[in-house]
Write an enzyme that holds these catalytic residues in place. Structure first.
Site, short mmCIF file in Angstrom:
data_model
loop_
_atom_site.label_atom_id
_atom_site.label_comp_id
_atom_site.label_asym_id
_atom_site.label_seq_id
_atom_site.Cartn_x
_atom_site.Cartn_y
_atom_site.Cartn_z
N PRO A 89 0.95 -1.26 0.10
CA PRO A 89 0.05 0.28 0.04
C PRO A 89 0.81 1.09 -0.03
O PRO A 89 0.14 2.53 -0.35
CB PRO A 89 -1.09 -0.33 0.92
N GLU A 116 2.55 -8.08 8.47
CA GLU A 116 2.57 -6.21 8.88
C GLU A 116 3.06 -5.48 8.21
O GLU A 116 2.99 -4.22 7.31
CB GLU A 116 2.88 -5.60 9.88
N ARG A 154 -3.14 -8.47 -20.67
CA ARG A 154 -3.85 -7.63 -22.03
C ARG A 154 -3.71 -6.44 -23.01
O ARG A 154 -4.14 -6.26 -23.38
CB ARG A 154 -5.51 -7.37 -21.13
N ASP A 169 -10.02 0.55 -24.20
CA ASP A 169 -10.24 0.48 -23.15
C ASP A 169 -10.38 2.05 -22.55
O ASP A 169 -9.95 3.05 -23.15
CB ASP A 169 -9.66 -0.06 -22.17
N1 ADE Z 1 -0.67 -5.12 -0.19
C1 ADE Z 1 -1.73 -4.90 1.15
N2 ADE Z 1 -2.34 -3.86 0.55
C2 ADE Z 1 -2.34 -3.30 -0.69
C3 ADE Z 1 -2.50 -2.60 -1.82
N3 ADE Z 1 -3.44 -1.20 -1.52
N4 ADE Z 1 -1.25 -2.87 -2.86
C4 ADE Z 1 -0.75 -3.18 -2.97
N5 ADE Z 1 -0.53 -4.01 -2.37
C5 ADE Z 1 -1.56 -4.37 -0.89
#
Ligand code: ADE
Length: 244
Positions: A89, A116, A154, A169
């Site tokens: 994230p 974590e 793709r 697309d």
């Molecule tokens: N791992 C946990 N959440 C994620 C996300 N939003 N994007 C990529 N990998 C992740």
């Protein structure tokens, strides 16, 4: 293209990769996808891939050693080099442009994080790219890796039925796609717009472009700000957008 995925849950990929576009691209020999179980690279008999966090926070962290060992071994299996992407994230936000950029490589190595998070040395010294698929936290990088693989595959020429389909697309031109209809032309009184039945290709193209503009303006004004519009189109939008 060769894609190597490092994961502690290789089984998660079976369903999605054995259906649809990814499977077709693999069957056509356009892409090879290899799944590697990170636990195979653990150095103890319990196949441990996580450990406590130095400094004392709750939860576990993915260890650096098995990930470095896995990437080094996987790299030695084929000569092509390409980005080593950590799904996290904290990465840069995935988009159609990022998918197109990744599709330009002969090789991708995707690392699925868990727990974590991942030891900071993986972020700093092993991964060459970090990608997030959105501002929310998943339980692991696997679903994110599937999203990335699907969007990248793709884009590979020949992966879709028609060579035009991915160019059409949503996002391909920085705008959302226009509405599309198939038969019947009248379904329970809901009619297909007359212009699409007219056979007038110039008119149809104009209608589609206008619908793309309207849709993007209403739903994703952020995209419109960056899109490549003529002065005439911007003017047209100003006079045709409701409540403006
Ligand atoms: N791992 C946990 N959440 C994620 C996300 N939003 N994007 C990529 N990998 C992740």
């Amino acid at each position: 293209m060769r894609i190597d995925i490092l994961t502690i849950f290789p089984g998660m990929f079976r369903g999605p990769f054995e259906e649809s576009i990814v499977k077709r691209a693999v069957d056509k020999g356009l892409v090879q996808v290899f799944l590697h179980d990170i636990r195979d690279y653990a150095s103890d008999k319990h196949r441990t891939v996580d450990d406590y966090v130095f400094g004392g926070t709750q939860g576990m962290l993915m260890k650096a050693e098995p990930l470095f060992a896995a990437v080094e071994d996987v790299q030695s299996q084929a000569p092509e080099r390409g980005p080593i992407v950590l799904l996290t994230p904290q990465g840069r936000l995935f988009s159609q442009e990022v998918a197109a950029e990744l599709a330009g490589h002969d090789r991708l190595i995707l690392i699925c994080g868990h727990y974590e998070g991942v030891d900071a040395r993986v972020h700093e010294h092993l991964a060459t790219d970090e990608i997030s698929i959105g501002d929310y936290v998943l339980s692991g990088g696997e679903l994110a890796a599937m999203v990335v693989v699907d969007a990248v595959v793709r884009q590979i020429p020949g992966a879709l039925g028609s060579p035009l389909s991915s160019a059409d697309d949503s996002f391909a031109h920085g705008l959302l796609e226009h509405p599309q209809y198939t038969r019947p032309a009248d379904f329970r009184g809901m009619k297909v717009p007359e212009v699409l039945l007219s056979g007038n290709h110039a008119e149809i193209a104009r209608w589609r472009r206008q619908q793309s503009l309207l849709r993007t303006a209403k739903r994703r004004p952020d995209l419109l700000a960056r899109a490549d519009l003529t002065d005439e189109e911007r003017q047209w939008l100003l006079t045709n957008l409701p409540n403006q």
